[in-house]
Design a protein around this motif. Structure first.
Motif, PDB file in Angstrom:
ATOM      1  N   TYR A   1       0.838  -1.204   0.000  1.00  8.03           N
ATOM      2  CA  TYR A   1       0.000   0.000   0.000  1.00  8.03           C
ATOM      3  C   TYR A   1       0.869   1.249   0.000  1.00  8.03           C
ATOM      4  O   TYR A   1       1.940   1.276   0.620  1.00  8.03           O
ATOM      5  N   LEU A   2       0.415   2.276  -0.687  1.00  8.30           N
ATOM      6  CA  LEU A   2       1.108   3.564  -0.674  1.00  8.30           C
ATOM      7  C   LEU A   2       0.524   4.425   0.427  1.00  8.30           C
ATOM      8  O   LEU A   2      -0.692   4.430   0.650  1.00  8.30           O
ATOM      9  N   GLY A   3       1.399   5.170   1.083  1.00  6.68           N
ATOM     10  CA  GLY A   3       0.913   6.063   2.128  1.00  6.68           C
ATOM     11  C   GLY A   3       2.036   6.974   2.558  1.00  6.68           C
ATOM     12  O   GLY A   3       3.124   6.985   1.973  1.00  6.68           O
ATOM     13  N   PHE A   4       1.771   7.765   3.617  1.00  7.15           N
ATOM     14  CA  PHE A   4       2.834   8.620   4.157  1.00  7.15           C
ATOM     15  C   PHE A   4       2.594   8.822   5.644  1.00  7.15           C
ATOM     16  O   PHE A   4       1.491   8.611   6.152  1.00  7.15           O
ATOM     17  N   VAL A   5       3.667   9.152   6.325  1.00  3.98           N
ATOM     18  CA  VAL A   5       3.582   9.429   7.761  1.00  3.98           C
ATOM     19  C   VAL A   5       3.803  10.918   7.952  1.00  3.98           C
ATOM     20  O   VAL A   5       4.648  11.514   7.295  1.00  3.98           O
ATOM     21  N   ARG A   6       2.987  11.512   8.829  1.00  2.00           N
ATOM     22  CA  ARG A   6       3.144  12.949   9.082  1.00  2.00           C
ATOM     23  C   ARG A   6       3.107  13.179  10.581  1.00  2.00           C
ATOM     24  O   ARG A   6       2.199  12.729  11.271  1.00  2.00           O
TER      25      ARG A   6
END
Length: 1566
Positions: A1427-1432
């Protein structure tokens, strides 16, 4: 005769092309047989045709049907002409009258040219039931729809010259002074010959007919995959289409024939797509300039202009003056004064004659009667409507005139009555339209004059009041019939002052956008205009004129009502209704009254020609002027020539034909003066269409097909001055060889748009400027709205209207010219009465051309499609512009103007709203959208060499996040004591035997089954013993559990563990759709190598039934054991695995991409997972949770079967399918048991939102209250559906649901639970990201409301013991904070690998044990989620006291579409599409050979199906910069959705390609 696309005709040597053209001509003239033609053609082409191999013969075959031999050569055509017209007329087809032969020849030639290089276009697929056309007459009486367009619709048969005269070869003579130069010199013959010319190029259809693989009238095969009922079938995990992970390639499902992409060869759909791809390989129309890069900040720009385009070269034009307005001593000081003079001195002279329906004179108004009745009306208006102190009307007030078109007498009296009373008449069409209401409102009108008959005909309310029309102000209606008027006293005289600048009357006009504006004409302008017309037309007292035009506006009003009185003329008014029954009536009137002047439009010339046979003995020798008021239209030249050639023998003088140009703002702009007999007639301009599109006048020399022949409209009006200015931007004077807007300065013109000061300034007060921008003189000009130029000898030429101007990619085209091209393409069989509308819509930073035509009720699909494809080719060839959309609608359904023409602006509005309901549509976005950004070239990513400093990547914190540490929050002794779930269950059975763990509810909400710790343990023991006894199984054998959701499933699971077997839970097949669901079961049984199947008796019978045998081989099932009647037998001992790393169970699931994967879950992972969930949700034995999920895989299975045993809480189980019969079940259960934590799926949430959305009051009445809910968690493996969760929260907040309660989980195949909101920790956060950046794999945060922004929500909190890192999927290096990458996870409960048949280690290692390529000193082993995602990092504080890191999931990598080098998530395109029309229930997208396919479910009526095609194409282009290749419209419930509520797009794709969707419509965009 095979002719591959490779041998494009354009690439052949010139002499061969010429020989081919000659052959075509011979064939079309009938000088050669079809066979001979093909033989000669084959011989000519033989050296240039490469031998083709392996091409589908259907695509090669190009069959030409026998061409009909023309029955009459042009020479004999004129003799058969009259009968031909008569025949055509009696058939009721009126399209003949818009013919322009010059154009027809040009179009046929252009099509013949295309015929050589043509390719098969895929014809849209249409369900037979759709669009049963009603007979046209059922909608409206036939005649009202005739496209005669009286006012302002389109009938532009642009006269495009086909044969250029030799004298044109020297450039000076671009205006050819002899009439022979016009290719219509033998106009009679050419006008008629087109009737036989059908055969010239009719073979495009043959190719279409032969490229289609099978006959379309057969309805497509519908297999049981799709549910034909309107309800969605019960959630089904469909058999995967892809390869099972790790399965050997050779063992691929044999049902897919291995062709291109696993598409069956016989598939009709794939053949069509292949055709579509072939057509798309052709070069686009305009050569693509340098692409511009869509830099991520910037918007797309328009390509730069072509350096080779023609540019104007002449000097700046100087304004042209008309002759001075002569001073005649007896001209009256005001028009009213003229009326007074004739009314008192020449009372007996006839002024106006009205005709009855048959065309016979019924009443003649004399000047005396006109004067006396106008006087009575004026007196009544001023003195009898109100009281003395409070009159209703005072001078200067505006009054609406509502008179029918067949009552000129009443109108004329009312008009002059208003002038005498000094109130301002506003003539309007019969009551109706909202736009007219806008005009009345802006003019402040409170009073309407009408006739008694007309008033009776108006719609009334029940108490007899006249209905308030939509958008109209409240009106007082006054009847002006004589008997209601008061005679004025002897001493009362109207006030007739000399004409000044005060308003006299207001004439309405409809703008391009559809708004109606009032052009105010002053008394001095009215007078000056009458003087100018009298001088130009040389009117003399007592002459008779015949007027066929609308007397309420434009030339009909100016000549027939105003100039008439000025010169004491006698007008014979021929109403439109008479013209329809007796088209020759005006010619008969001219003959009978020896009229000197006739006022007509081109359509009247056509009608007269068609009916001319009825009257042999009419004479037109009395006519000195035949004023053609739409002579400004480019196609008028053809009508004038044809009419002259037919009626010259009836005494019509060639010099009597006087075209003129008019506009509501500038009034009469120019008129050709009556010529001297014997003098040479004015010439023609034969212009290059290409030059015109750049606004430049060029002689057409190169391609005679794309020429426009225009006639002059004479000279500037007396007393006027004319200049030509650029149509857009400041009013800069044009050069002499440039086309621009005609502007006129004279006393005889409009003064303003009433009540609209801003628009007025730009139109009525224009001061032209020179190229430097400084004003030229100080005389204000009025913009006429006409495009044209001033030619040699100061002759004025008009080439089009501003309203019909379509500016595409910087080039100008005229809507009317395009209509003419459409009509010239043998439209008889297809287009109803020649009704075609052309307009442009703005899509993706440019105007796009849309052509809409009414289809004849008897037109066949074949004819229509053939006509459509040929129109596209003709427009492309002649106008060099692509058509974006061509639509056919049923006859009589386009909105009409009051006089029957097409209402363009409303048609456009319907098109954009999706309410046009076409019955055929062709979209060609591939051809005409040439301003897309450049496809992205992938940049090589950052390699391991990039600098790592501590936890920073290139200046940013590494994007990683973790849940609480499991080690620090030690659980009670449970963890230490019991490593296995089986031990926990045994311990609970002893410690708390009567504690209820599970409650199963049915649809009524009653408990059907419960299980305490002891009951579950006992049942598990019995199942274990039956496995030993009946199944003879050994530890480690796999067992498939086939149960409906319930407690039996749980017992069977623990029974397997007790026996040391490995359980595999599988969704049972659906009895109603075995063929769809059983193969999946069969596949899991095979792939998992199950030694035995545990199930219920009912399902066991189903597995062995005849129906099952039809779907799979039932003889090869492993042992099937039913667990309904278990023997009471004690188990000697419960199996204990030697190590916690041993396999506990297999989790099989079909992904949305159609991949079937089984993952191995060890005992350690099971304990770790249960422990993490227990901690996150604070679960313990006194708690209750409600679960409404499917219990077969992923987190749903874990919550249903495992968590209660581990944590001891009570689970209330609600099978989701029970909600279908009782929507309230889940919410009422939560309310009744005061549940604090509940789990559901998206499909359950959607069911409640859609089904209960409007029943919140009923929920309240039932006492349902959700204020107890602390967490409502949606279990999902996808990006959170923010809009759905928001709607759910909003809807049910009225029954106590807290806005903070709803959250989502995130899991994947490698780790079923990564995030889960839980009870503590901050609320889920949301961010807006830029969609354009996302396509470039970048995250750019934007503000709410930013264009192209996407709302993302955090997927709950990361579970204890779980760590995630964001990684570049290509380089496998870590990424920085807020960067998009693949989510990698490390946790004790990660699955231990894929369960594969051949243990394909490489695949497994890559997904489950991967290290970062750099920057991780600890060498952690990560699992890739896919899965594609990001952490912020957020500002919130996590439970640990540090700042909280939020994980945002964007979407599955497997599902993304790679198009134009960019990465798209299907859900984003689907969201855009779903918003476009209220009738789109669901939508799914996928790609096939680089084409984007959009499938939409239509929940409206089938008539709306084709409305969706342009809307879908527009929105995807606008918002995603993609061109849709295929739009498929299907019934509701066709898009397959799995138990988690996820769309199974790959499955849909397979069904589409196998032609199993039974679509309502499939549109292949060109």
């Amino acid at each position: 005769m095979a002719e591959p696309a490779a041998a494009g005709v354009s690439s052949l040597p010139r002499e061969v092309r010429e020989q081919l053209a000659e052959l075509e001509l011979e064939l079309s003239e009938g000088d050669i047989t079809q066979k001979g033609y093909e033989k000669k053609r084959a011989k000519l082409l033989a050296p240039y045709v490469p031998q083709t191999q392996g091409v589908d013969p259907a695509l090669q075959k190009e069959n030409r049907t026998q061409m009909p031999v023309p029955s009459a050569t042009p020479a004999s055509a004129s003799s058969s002409s009259s009968s031909k017209f008569h025949r055509a007329r009696s058939g009721g087809a009126r399209d003949e009258r818009y013919r322009s032969d010059i154009h027809t020849e040009a179009v046929q030639a252009a099509l013949a040219k295309h015929k050589e290089q043509k390719m098969a276009l895929p014809m849209p697929t249409k369900r037979r039931s759709t669009f049963v056309q009603s007979p046209a007459d059922a909608c409206t009486p036939p005649d009202t729809s005739s496209a005669s367009e009286d006012e302002g619709s389109l009938r532009r048969q642009a006269a495009l010259s086909a044969a250029l005269h030799q004298s044109l070869q020297n450039a000076e003579s671009w205006i050819n002074r002899s009439i022979q130069g016009s290719s219509t010199s033998s106009s009679a013959s050419s006008t008629l010959s087109h009737g036989e010319g059908k055969g010239t190029s009719g073979s495009l259809a043959d190719v279409f007919a032969n490229t289609r693989i099978e006959n379309f009238s057969v309805p497509p095969d519908v297999t049981a995959t799709t549910s034909s009922s309107s309800a969605r079938p019960a959630a089904i995990d469909l058999p995967p289409s892809g390869i099972v992970k790790g399965m050997h390639k050779g063992s691929n499902r044999s049902s897919l024939m291995d062709t291109a992409d696993g598409v069956p060869v016989s598939s009709r759909v794939s053949t069509k797509i292949q055709q579509l791809l072939n057509t798309l390989k052709r070069p686009k129309r305009p050569p693509l300039k340098e692409f511009f890069v869509d830099d991520f900040e910037e918007i797309v720009e328009v390509p730069q202009p072509d350096p080779n385009q023609p540019k104007p070269e002449g000097r700046q034009m100087t304004p042209v003056k008309g002759e001075p307005l002569g001073v005649v001593c007896n001209w009256p000081p005001a028009l009213e004064a003229a009326l007074q003079r004739w009314g008192t001195t020449q009372a007996k002279c006839p002024c106006l004659t009205a005709l009855d329906v048959t065309g016979k004179p019924v009443y003649t108004l004399t000047y005396g009667k006109l004067w006396s009745r106008s006087l009575k009306l004026a007196y009544t208006l001023l003195n009898k409507l109100g009281t003395k102190n409070e009159p209703v009307l005072k001078p200067g007030d505006r009054v609406a005139l509502v008179y029918p078109n067949n009552d000129p007498v009443m109108f004329m009296v009312a008009f002059y009555g208003c002038l005498l009373a000094e109130v301002i008449p506003v003539p309007i069409e019969d009551a109706g339209g909202q736009q007219i209401g806008f005009l009345l409102g802006s003019c402040g009108i409170a009073l309407a004059l009408t006739t008694e008959v007309c008033l009776k005909g108006l719609p009334k309310t029940q108490n007899g009041e006249i209905v308030q029309f939509k958008g109209w102000p409240r009106l007082k209606w006054v009847v002006t019939d004589s008997k209601y008027l008061s005679k004025s006293p002897k001493d009362w005289q109207p006030n007739i002052s000399a004409a000044g600048t005060e308003p006299a009357y207001i004439e309405y006009k409809t703008s391009k956008e559809g708004s109606v504006m009032g052009v105010t004409v002053s008394r001095i302008a009215m007078l000056s205009h009458c003087q100018a017309l009298s001088q130009a037309c040389n009117y003399s007292e007592g002459e008779t004129i015949v007027n066929v035009l609308d007397f309420k506006k434009d030339a009909g009003l100016w000549h027939g009502i105003l100039t008439n009185v000025m010169n004491k003329l006698h007008t014979i008014s021929v109403p439109y209704s008479v013209m329809k029954t007796c088209p020759l009536s005006w010619v008969q009137r001219v003959h009978a009254h020896k009229a000197k002047v006739a006022l007509v439009k081109c359509r009247d010339l056509h009608w007269a020609m068609m009916a001319h046979r009825d009257q042999r003995d009419v004479s037109l020798s009395s006519l000195r002027m035949l004023i053609v008021t739409d002579g400004a239209n480019p196609w008028s030249v053809s009508s004038c020539d044809a009419f002259l050639s037919l009626f010259q023998s009836h005494g019509l003088k060639p010099e009597a034909i006087c075209p003129c140009a008019t506009s509501p703002e500038a009034m009469t702009i120019a008129i050709r003066r009556p010529g001297v007999p014997g003098a040479p007639l004015p010439g023609r301009a034969i212009l290059s269409m290409n030059g015109l599109s750049f606004g430049v006048i060029r002689v057409n020399t190169e391609d005679k097909n794309s020429a426009l022949t225009v006639q002059d409209v004479g000279h500037v009006m007396p007393g006027g001055m004319m200049c030509i200015v650029k149509p857009d931007g400041p009013p800069q004077l044009c050069k002499t060889d440039e086309i621009g807007e005609i502007c006129v300065s004279s006393r005889a013109g409009g003064m303003m748009y009433y009540g609209l000061a801003g628009v007025t300034k730009n139109t009525f007060e224009v001061i032209p400027v020179n190229s430097a921008g400084s004003p030229v003189g100080d005389v204000p000009f009025v913009r006429s709205g006409l495009l044209g130029f001033v030619g040699p000898g100061s002759l004025v030429f008009v080439v089009g209207k501003m309203d019909g101007l379509l500016t595409v990619s910087g080039r100008r085209h005229n809507a009317d010219d395009i209509v003419a091209t459409g009509l010239a393409v043998e439209s008889i069989k297809t287009v109803y009465r020649g009704r075609i509308a052309v307009f442009s819509v703005s899509v993706f930073y440019d105007e796009r051309i849309v052509v809409v035509a009414e289809q004849r009720p008897d037109a066949s699909e074949e004819d229509s499609f053939q006509w459509m494809s040929r129109v596209l080719q003709a427009i492309d060839s002649i106008h060099q512009v692509g058509v974006y959309c061509l639509a056919l609608v049923p006859a009589n359904t386009l909105p009409k103007t009051p006089l029957g023409g097409i209402h363009i602006s409303q048609t456009k509005q319907h098109f954009l709203e999706g309410s046009l309901h076409p019955c055929n549509i062709l979209m060609c976005p591939h051809t005409c959208v040439t301003n897309l950004p450049k496809p992205r070239q992938k940049q090589p990513g950052v390699g391991p060499a990039s600098v790592m400093v501590g936890n920073l990547v290139a200046g940013k914190r590494i994007a990683q996040a973790s849940g609480r540490d499991l080690g620090q929050i030690e659980d009670n002794d449970l963890v230490k004591k019991h490593q296995f779930l089986t031990e926990v269950l045994q311990w609970r059975a002893q410690a708390t035997p009567d504690h209820p763990l599970f409650l199963l509810l049915n649809a009524k909400g009653t408990t059907v089954c419960t299980a305490t710790c002891l009951q579950l343990h006992k049942k598990a023991e019995r199942i274990a013993s039956i496995l030993y006894d009946k199944g003879h199984l050994n530890a480690g054998d796999n067992v498939v559990l086939l149960y409906p959701p319930g407690i039996e499933l749980i017992a069977a699971f623990y029974g397997c563990l007790y026996a040391g077997c490995i359980p595999v839970t599988v969704r049972p097949p659906h009895a109603q759709s075995l063929t769809a669901t059983l193969p999946t079961v069969r596949m899991i049984v095979e792939v998992s190598k199950a030694a035995c199947i545990l199930t219920t008796q009912t399902l066991m019978r189903l597995l062995k039934s005849k129906e099952a045998a039809a779907a799979v081989d039932v003889k090869t099932w492993p042992t099937i054991i039913d667990t309904d009647d278990l023997p009471r037998k004690r188990l000697s001992q419960v199996y204990k695995p030697p190590t916690p790393e041993m396999l506990a169970y297999l989790d099989f699931s079909v992904s949305t991409t159609g991949m079937l994967t089984g993952v191995k879950m060890s005992h350690a992972a099971v304990s770790g997972l249960c422990r993490a969930i227990k901690l996150q949700c604070e679960l313990y034995s006194s708690r209750q949770i409600a679960i409404c999920l499917d219990p077969y895989c992923g987190l749903g299975f874990v919550l249903w079967c495992l968590c209660s045993v581990y944590s001891g809480h009570q689970s209330i189980l609600i099978p989701p399918m029970e909600l279908e019969s009782n929507l309230f079940l889940w919410l009422s259960t939560v309310s009744q048991y005061k549940i604090r934590d509940t789990f559901c799926s998206y499909s359950v949430m959607e069911l409640c939102t859609k089904g209960l959305g409007n029943q919140v009051e009923m929920l309240k009445a039932r006492g349902i209250n959700l204020s107890c809910v602390r967490t409502c968690v949606v279990v999902a493996e996808e990006r959170p559906r923010v809009s759905l969760t928001h709607s759910f929260s909003k809807l049910f907040k009225d029954i106590g649901l807290s806005s903070r309660a709803v959250s989502t989980t995130f899991g994947s195949r490698v780790n079923v639970a990564i995030c889960l909101q839980g009870t503590s920790g901050p609320d889920p956060t949301t961010v807006y990201v830029d969609l354009k950046s996302l396509r470039h794999d970048r995250v750019r945060l934007v503000e709410r409301g930013a264009p192209q922004s996407l709302l993302l929500s955090e997927s709950g909190k990361i579970l204890p013991g779980v760590k995630v890192v964001i990684v570049n999927p290509e380089t496998k290096g870590p990424l920085g904070d807020s960067h998009l990458g693949e989510i990698w996870v490390n946790s004790p409960h990660t699955a231990s690998g894929y369960y594969t048949i051949y243990d394909n280690e490489t695949l497994q290692a890559d997904h489950f044990n991967t290290r970062l390529s750099f920057g991780d000193a600890a060498q952690t082993l990560w699992a890739r989620t896919g899965y594609l995602g990001f952490v912020r990092r957020t500002e919130l504080t996590a439970a640990s006291g540090e700042r909280h890191d939020a994980l945002y999931v964007v979407g599955a990598l497997d599902e993304t579409l790679e198009l134009r080098g960019l990465r798209y998530h299907p859900i984003d395109i689907e969201t855009s599409v779903s918003r476009t029309h209220r009738s789109i229930a669901e939508c799914a997208v996928f790609t096939w050979t680089n084409l984007l396919v959009v499938v939409v479910e239509l929940c409206g009526c089938e008539q709306e199906a084709l409305d969706l095609v342009p809307l879908v194409t527009n929105v995807v282009l606008e918002e995603h910069y993609l061109i849709v290749g295929v739009v498929v419209v299907v019934d509701p419930g066709v898009i397959p959705i799995n138990s988690r509520g996820e769309k199974q797009r790959m499955h849909l794709r397979d069904s589409f390609l196998a032609d199993q969707l039974d679509p309502i419509y499939v549109a292949y965009n060109m």
